[in-house]
Design a protein around this motif. Structure first.
Motif, PDB file in Angstrom:
ATOM      1  N   UNK A   1       0.848  -1.186   0.000  1.00 40.19           N
ATOM      2  CA  UNK A   1       0.000   0.000   0.000  1.00 40.19           C
ATOM      3  C   UNK A   1       0.888   1.242   0.000  1.00 40.19           C
ATOM      4  N   UNK A   2       0.393   2.313  -0.592  1.00 44.84           N
ATOM      5  CA  UNK A   2       1.032   3.633  -0.483  1.00 44.84           C
ATOM      6  C   UNK A   2       0.219   4.394   0.542  1.00 44.84           C
ATOM      7  N   UNK A   3       0.820   4.674   1.709  1.00 52.20           N
ATOM      8  CA  UNK A   3       0.024   5.184   2.825  1.00 52.20           C
ATOM      9  C   UNK A   3       0.320   6.642   3.183  1.00 52.20           C
ATOM     10  N   UNK A   4       1.319   7.246   2.512  1.00 55.24           N
ATOM     11  CA  UNK A   4       1.608   8.665   2.760  1.00 55.24           C
ATOM     12  C   UNK A   4       2.475   9.193   1.626  1.00 55.24           C
ATOM     13  N   UNK A   5       2.858  10.474   1.740  1.00 53.29           N
ATOM     14  CA  UNK A   5       3.709  11.049   0.707  1.00 53.29           C
ATOM     15  C   UNK A   5       5.191  10.898   0.986  1.00 53.29           C
ATOM     16  N   UNK A   6       5.557  10.739   2.259  1.00 53.25           N
ATOM     17  CA  UNK A   6       6.970  10.650   2.632  1.00 53.25           C
ATOM     18  C   UNK A   6       7.041  10.017   4.019  1.00 53.25           C
ATOM     19  N   UNK A   7       7.650   8.846   4.116  1.00 52.37           N
ATOM     20  CA  UNK A   7       7.693   8.150   5.405  1.00 52.37           C
ATOM     21  C   UNK A   7       9.111   7.748   5.750  1.00 52.37           C
ATOM     22  N   UNK A   8       9.324   7.435   7.032  1.00 49.04           N
ATOM     23  CA  UNK A   8      10.679   7.125   7.495  1.00 49.04           C
ATOM     24  C   UNK A   8      10.623   6.137   8.658  1.00 49.04           C
ATOM     25  N   UNK A   9      10.456   4.865   8.316  1.00 53.70           N
ATOM     26  CA  UNK A   9      10.536   3.821   9.325  1.00 53.70           C
ATOM     27  C   UNK A   9       9.202   3.410   9.894  1.00 53.70           C
ATOM     28  N   UNK A  10       9.246   2.327  10.690  1.00 50.88           N
ATOM     29  CA  UNK A  10       8.027   1.822  11.297  1.00 50.88           C
ATOM     30  C   UNK A  10       8.326   0.782  12.355  1.00 50.88           C
ATOM     31  N   UNK A  11       7.279   0.135  12.834  1.00 43.89           N
ATOM     32  CA  UNK A  11       7.409  -0.846  13.905  1.00 43.89           C
ATOM     33  C   UNK A  11       6.251  -1.816  13.831  1.00 43.89           C
ATOM     34  N   UNK A  12       6.416  -2.975  14.473  1.00 46.28           N
ATOM     35  CA  UNK A  12       5.343  -3.945  14.590  1.00 46.28           C
ATOM     36  C   UNK A  12       5.049  -4.129  16.073  1.00 46.28           C
ATOM     37  N   UNK A  13       3.783  -4.263  16.412  1.00 47.44           N
ATOM     38  CA  UNK A  13       3.380  -4.309  17.817  1.00 47.44           C
ATOM     39  C   UNK A  13       3.859  -5.585  18.495  1.00 47.44           C
ATOM     40  N   UNK A  14       3.858  -5.545  19.826  1.00 37.47           N
ATOM     41  CA  UNK A  14       4.331  -6.673  20.624  1.00 37.47           C
ATOM     42  C   UNK A  14       3.585  -7.962  20.299  1.00 37.47           C
ATOM     43  N   UNK A  15       2.282  -7.872  20.036  1.00 38.75           N
ATOM     44  CA  UNK A  15       1.501  -9.070  19.729  1.00 38.75           C
ATOM     45  C   UNK A  15       1.501  -9.413  18.242  1.00 38.75           C
ATOM     46  N   UNK A  16       2.172  -8.598  17.433  1.00 39.45           N
ATOM     47  CA  UNK A  16       2.271  -8.871  16.014  1.00 39.45           C
ATOM     48  C   UNK A  16       1.048  -8.524  15.198  1.00 39.45           C
ATOM     49  N   UNK A  17       0.034  -7.923  15.840  1.00 37.76           N
ATOM     50  CA  UNK A  17      -1.232  -7.653  15.146  1.00 37.76           C
ATOM     51  C   UNK A  17      -1.206  -6.367  14.314  1.00 37.76           C
ATOM     52  N   UNK A  18      -0.334  -5.419  14.686  1.00 39.48           N
ATOM     53  CA  UNK A  18      -0.365  -4.098  14.054  1.00 39.48           C
ATOM     54  C   UNK A  18       1.023  -3.701  13.543  1.00 39.48           C
ATOM     55  N   UNK A  19       1.012  -3.027  12.399  1.00 44.10           N
ATOM     56  CA  UNK A  19       2.221  -2.425  11.851  1.00 44.10           C
ATOM     57  C   UNK A  19       1.984  -0.923  11.776  1.00 44.10           C
ATOM     58  N   UNK A  20       2.892  -0.156  12.358  1.00 47.40           N
ATOM     59  CA  UNK A  20       2.763   1.300  12.379  1.00 47.40           C
ATOM     60  C   UNK A  20       3.856   1.922  11.516  1.00 47.40           C
ATOM     61  N   UNK A  21       3.515   3.009  10.833  1.00 48.85           N
ATOM     62  CA  UNK A  21       4.450   3.690   9.938  1.00 48.85           C
ATOM     63  C   UNK A  21       4.578   5.142  10.356  1.00 48.85           C
ATOM     64  N   UNK A  22       5.816   5.615  10.410  1.00 50.97           N
ATOM     65  CA  UNK A  22       6.123   6.985  10.812  1.00 50.97           C
ATOM     66  C   UNK A  22       6.252   7.864   9.571  1.00 50.97           C
ATOM     67  N   UNK A  23       5.535   8.992   9.545  1.00 48.02           N
ATOM     68  CA  UNK A  23       5.458   9.791   8.327  1.00 48.02           C
ATOM     69  C   UNK A  23       5.970  11.224   8.500  1.00 48.02           C
ATOM     70  N   UNK A  24       6.588  11.714   7.427  1.00 45.73           N
ATOM     71  CA  UNK A  24       6.973  13.123   7.314  1.00 45.73           C
ATOM     72  C   UNK A  24       5.835  13.936   6.707  1.00 45.73           C
ATOM     73  N   UNK A  25       5.247  13.407   5.625  1.00 46.18           N
ATOM     74  CA  UNK A  25       4.195  14.130   4.894  1.00 46.18           C
ATOM     75  C   UNK A  25       3.012  13.196   4.657  1.00 46.18           C
ATOM     76  N   UNK A  26       1.831  13.486   5.184  1.00 41.71           N
ATOM     77  CA  UNK A  26       1.629  14.467   6.253  1.00 41.71           C
ATOM     78  C   UNK A  26       2.185  13.921   7.555  1.00 41.71           C
ATOM     79  N   UNK A  27       2.554  14.776   8.457  1.00 41.16           N
ATOM     80  CA  UNK A  27       3.164  14.321   9.691  1.00 41.16           C
ATOM     81  C   UNK A  27       2.203  13.485  10.523  1.00 41.16           C
ATOM     82  N   UNK A  28       2.686  12.359  11.010  1.00 41.90           N
ATOM     83  CA  UNK A  28       1.853  11.518  11.854  1.00 41.90           C
ATOM     84  C   UNK A  28       2.232  10.061  11.720  1.00 41.90           C
ATOM     85  N   UNK A  29       1.445   9.204  12.342  1.00 47.07           N
ATOM     86  CA  UNK A  29       1.671   7.759  12.307  1.00 47.07           C
ATOM     87  C   UNK A  29       0.386   7.078  11.853  1.00 47.07           C
TER      88      UNK A  29
END
Length: 399
Positions: free
Chosen positions: A104-132
């Motif tokens: 998926x393309x989920x933002x205009x500019x991103x920089x890294x991410x993480x997966x939750x302790x239980x493995x259910x969620x993947x989070x992405x850190x974004x520059x544009x627009x700012x947020x997760x």
């Protein structure tokens, strides 16, 4: 032989042959993923699937977009790698079939991410627009948007770049807001997920979590020091550690931000790259006071401890980024200076630490070193390689 009986015999023989053939095929393709990994081919928009036991490239997966600052996390079973691209792409790669499972393309500019302790969620850190943005790890369907909203110096609403995103115990995500000078936590066990905000130092540029999951530490670009949040006692707020470490020294131009993810902990001390200085800082982890400064070849980017904590491996920013220095964690002395190639970008230790893999982007190769002898044991060709990520990361916090 009667026609019906003959047909039954023929059918049975066909089934047996088919089962044998299927078994042989499955046996040929069946394998574990514990000694696999992904190598990012920065310029080509591809990743290599590698076997670090055999020093072998198993395949190449293409079509992953802009990988100029890509990173990878893994599913709990270590079959799937989630690749975070700079163009906002989130790609789920199947290491066994060596194909893209979902993208998926989920933002205009991103920089890294993480997966939750239980493995259910993947989070992405974004520059544009700012947020997760948070996604279901199986389907990559969007679960939650967290805009990094704040009020800027002009009193206007704005969205900050988000950096230093890690997973934390309790199924939490933690990240920093570069423009807002804050650290946020997200509790994925509450409904809806609870977001908590904490004031931090000036311009946090990256973050890490200690191996026990207690402390989240953000490096600061806007001042000398680091911001630390005790996740066991978040109500105490953020404290500053190593304040003013460059006091009285001229700060040099910074061509590449240090990376804190691979920071080193050994013998009760932390080894941290200094922003704008040719130094590795050494801090006591009880008092978080500065106990030493180690002069090194250039401005450190990665400062990483071997799994047994005996060695500290350091890479450097442009223009002095063609070497690696190996330090003794006890004496803080430089043991060896190695030359893996032009534009060294990343290092990754094998899970038990007998080897380390080093990427050299402009030499188009990966060099593997024996950590005991510090001698080269293998080289592999790659297209502008950068990040190297082994599947043992699936079972570690903050990676």
């Amino acid at each position: 032989m009667k026609p019906l009986f003959a047909l039954m015999i023929l059918t049975l023989a066909t089934l047996v042959t088919g089962c044998q053939s299927m078994g042989m095929t499955e046996q040929a393709t069946l394998r574990g993923t514990g000694d696999l990994g992904l190598v990012v081919e920065r310029a080509a928009g591809s990743v290599l699937v590698i076997d670090h036991s055999e020093h072998e490239i198993l395949g190449r997966v293409t079509g992953l977009g802009d990988l100029s600052h890509a990173s990878v996390v893994y599913s709990r079973d270590a079959r799937y790698g989630y690749v975070f691209g700079r163009d906002g792409g989130l790609t789920k790669v199947d290491l066994l079939t060596q194909t893209i499972d979902k993208r998926v393309i989920q933002s205009g500019n991103s920089i890294g991410g993480a997966i939750s302790q239980d493995g259910e969620y993947v989070a992405v850190s974004n520059y544009e627009p700012g947020g997760v943005n948070v996604f279901d790890s199986d389907t990559l369907e969007l679960v939650m948007e967290i805009p990094a909203e704040y009020t800027n110096a002009e009193g206007q609403p704005a969205q900050s770049k988000t950096v230093g995103l890690v997973d934390a115990p309790g199924n939490r995500f933690v990240f920093s807001l570069f423009d807002a000078n804050e650290i946020w936590t997200v509790d994925m066990l509450t409904s809806p997920p609870e977001v908590s905000r904490f004031d931090a130092g000036k311009a946090p540029y990256d973050g890490l979590i200690t191996p026990d999951g207690r402390y989240y530490i953000a490096g600061l670009f806007g001042e000398d020091g680091l911001s630390m949040l005790d996740l066991w006692q978040p109500e105490q707020g953020v404290t500053t550690i190593l304040p003013g470490y460059g006091k009285g020294e001229k700060r040099l131009p910074v061509y590449k931000m240090p990376h804190l993810e691979g920071w080193a902990i050994a013998d009760g001390t932390a080894f941290v790259p200094a922003v704008g200085h040719h130094q590795v800082l050494v801090a006591d982890m009880e008092s978080w006071e500065l106990v030493d400064r180690i002069p090194v070849h250039g401005q450190p980017v990665f400062v990483m401890a071997s799994p047994d904590s005996r060695q500290i491996w350091v890479s450097f920013a442009h223009p002095r980024n063609d070497v690696i220095q190996v330090l003794d964690s006890r004496t803080h002395e430089i043991i060896r200076t190695l030359e893996p190639g032009k534009s060294v970008l990343h290092m990754e230790f094998t899970p038990r630490g007998e080897e380390v893999w080093v990427s050299a982007r402009d030499s188009n190769r990966i060099t593997v070193y024996n950590t005991r002898t510090l001698e080269k044991v293998a080289t592999l060709d790659a297209k502008s390689p950068s990040g190297i990520f082994f599947t043992n990361r699936a079972h570690a916090l903050g990676l």
